[in-house]
Design an enzyme around this catalytic site. Structure first.
Site, PDB file in Angstrom:
ATOM      1  N   GLU A   1      35.008  69.113  40.277  1.00  0.00           N
ATOM      2  CA  GLU A   1      35.715  69.101  40.806  1.00  0.00           C
ATOM      3  C   GLU A   1      36.419  70.472  40.548  1.00  0.00           C
ATOM      4  OE1 GLU A   1      37.823  65.855  39.497  1.00  0.00           O
ATOM      5  OE2 GLU A   1      38.590  66.844  37.587  1.00  0.00           O
TER       6      GLU A   1
ATOM      7  N   ASP B   1      46.439  70.789  37.274  1.00  0.00           N
ATOM      8  CA  ASP B   1      46.641  71.814  38.417  1.00  0.00           C
ATOM      9  C   ASP B   1      46.829  73.046  39.256  1.00  0.00           C
ATOM     10  OD1 ASP B   1      44.590  69.544  37.904  1.00  0.00           O
ATOM     11  OD2 ASP B   1      45.771  67.949  39.327  1.00  0.00           O
TER      12      ASP B   1
HETATM   13  O1  FUB Z   1      45.448  65.396  39.149  1.00  0.00           O
HETATM   14  C1  FUB Z   1      44.377  64.975  39.642  1.00  0.00           C
HETATM   15  C2  FUB Z   1      42.707  65.166  39.274  1.00  0.00           C
HETATM   16  O2  FUB Z   1      41.990  65.386  37.345  1.00  0.00           O
HETATM   17  C3  FUB Z   1      42.339  66.600  39.934  1.00  0.00           C
HETATM   18  O3  FUB Z   1      42.704  66.851  41.272  1.00  0.00           O
HETATM   19  C4  FUB Z   1      41.521  67.190  39.304  1.00  0.00           C
HETATM   20  O4  FUB Z   1      41.078  68.122  39.215  1.00  0.00           O
HETATM   21  C5  FUB Z   1      41.234  66.744  37.692  1.00  0.00           C
HETATM   22  O5  FUB Z   1      42.593  67.960  37.226  1.00  0.00           O
END
Ligand code: FUB
Length: 318
Positions: A212, A41
């Site tokens: 997301e 991320d």
């Molecule tokens: O790394 C945890 C979660 O997985 C992140 O918040 C999302 O975007 C996904 O990458």
């Protein structure tokens, strides 16, 4: 004859000067560029000291989904090849309102205003983790050390999948806060204090198959929002891709443009886009180091635009 020699000499001097001003294209090192710990991320920013900083989350081995992600390291560079690990800047044990078992320190972002760095991180406050998210804020006078948790943003009652904060600061200094998870992407202006919303959150319209990982950047007066979709591979496995849309406003409505990063091998995808030393870069994560989708590693590759402002597919290099 003398006259001609003089002219030739001036042309030579001009072209040498011209060469001196032209920047050599940056040569990137191998991916993943962090190999001593697992990272995911990546949110990349260039701050006033001229360095590029990356604020990723930190996958923990052996993985248990994304449950055990417990803290954040920061990395920086001034050449895109040699990276400094500034160490852990925040651990779940330092979050006063956090869930008692820690973990779940998911995708963060960082913003800078008037001498202070604001670090935004999603973290649940209860055992029912996906319904108790908060977006915490830690501040520091430095980009990669001495962060102190100040509290969390008041984002209302509906805390389901309240993850993946992104803060975009426009050219006029106005900051916009975005978050997105569970198919919902919303945004609002931040007050000058950077820790309160200045208005109610509004839904981002026009995004296609949003999952997301919101990221907003601006180029030539056009706003770009990028995010992960819900892509399923032909073999039935989930491997999200990074999509983008554009608008003349940081609020949208957004015009969907397509995919700029294909599957990386992980079920999740999450990235950022940033300009550094006159070139554009796409940060993302893959699973090359571990072979496991929940032990991810951050990568960077060049990002190119077409003449019309659309983004070319990023070539994922190794
Ligand atoms: O790394 C945890 C979660 O997985 C992140 O918040 C999302 O975007 C996904 O990458």
């Amino acid at each position: 004859m003398k006259h001609i020699t003089l002219i030739l000499a001036s042309v030579a001097v001009l072209s040498v000067a011209g060469c001196r001003n032209a920047q050599k294209p940056i040569e990137l090192g191998p991916n993943p560029f962090v190999t001593h710990i697992y990272t995911a991320d990546p949110s990349a920013h260039v701050w006033e000291d001229g360095r590029l900083y990356v604020y990723p989350s930190h996958d923990v081995a052996p993985p248990r989904g994304c449950d055990l992600m417990d803290g954040y390291h920061v990395f920086s560079t001034d050449d895109m090849v040699n990276w400094t690990d500034h160490g852990e800047i925040l651990h779940s044990s330092q979050v006063p309102w956090g869930r008692k078992d820690g973990g779940f320190m998911w995708a963060p972002d960082c913003a800078y205003k008037d001498g202070t760095y604001y670090f935004y991180f999603p973290h649940p406050s209860g055992d029912d983790w996906n319904n108790t998210w908060k977006v915490g804020i830690a501040t520091s006078k430095e980009p990669a050390a001495n962060f102190t948790v100040q509290g969390y943003l008041d984002l209302g009652e509906d805390t389901f999948a309240m993850i993946d904060p992104c803060v975009f600061v426009d050219d006029d200094g106005q900051a916009y806060f975005y978050y997105g998870g569970g198919g919902r992407c919303v945004a609002a202006k931040l007050k000058d204090n950077m820790i309160e919303l200045a208005e109610p959150l509004r839904p981002m319209e026009g995004l296609r198959d949003f999952h997301e990982a919101t990221w907003v950047h601006k180029r030539d007066g056009l706003y770009y929002i990028s995010y992960a979709d819900n892509h399923i591979m032909p073999d039935g496995s989930q491997q999200n891709r990074l999509n983008y849309a554009v608008s003349t406003s940081p609020y949208g409505p957004w015009e969907y443009k397509g995919i700029y990063l294909g599957p990386t091998g992980c079920d999740t995808s999450h990235g950022s886009i940033v300009e550094y030393k006159g070139e554009w870069f796409a940060f993302y994560h893959n699973k090359d180091l571990s072979g496991m989708g929940n032990l991810r590693s951050i990568c960077v590759d060049k990002l190119y635009y077409n003449e019309d402002g659309t983004i070319k597919m990023v070539e994922q290099t190794r």
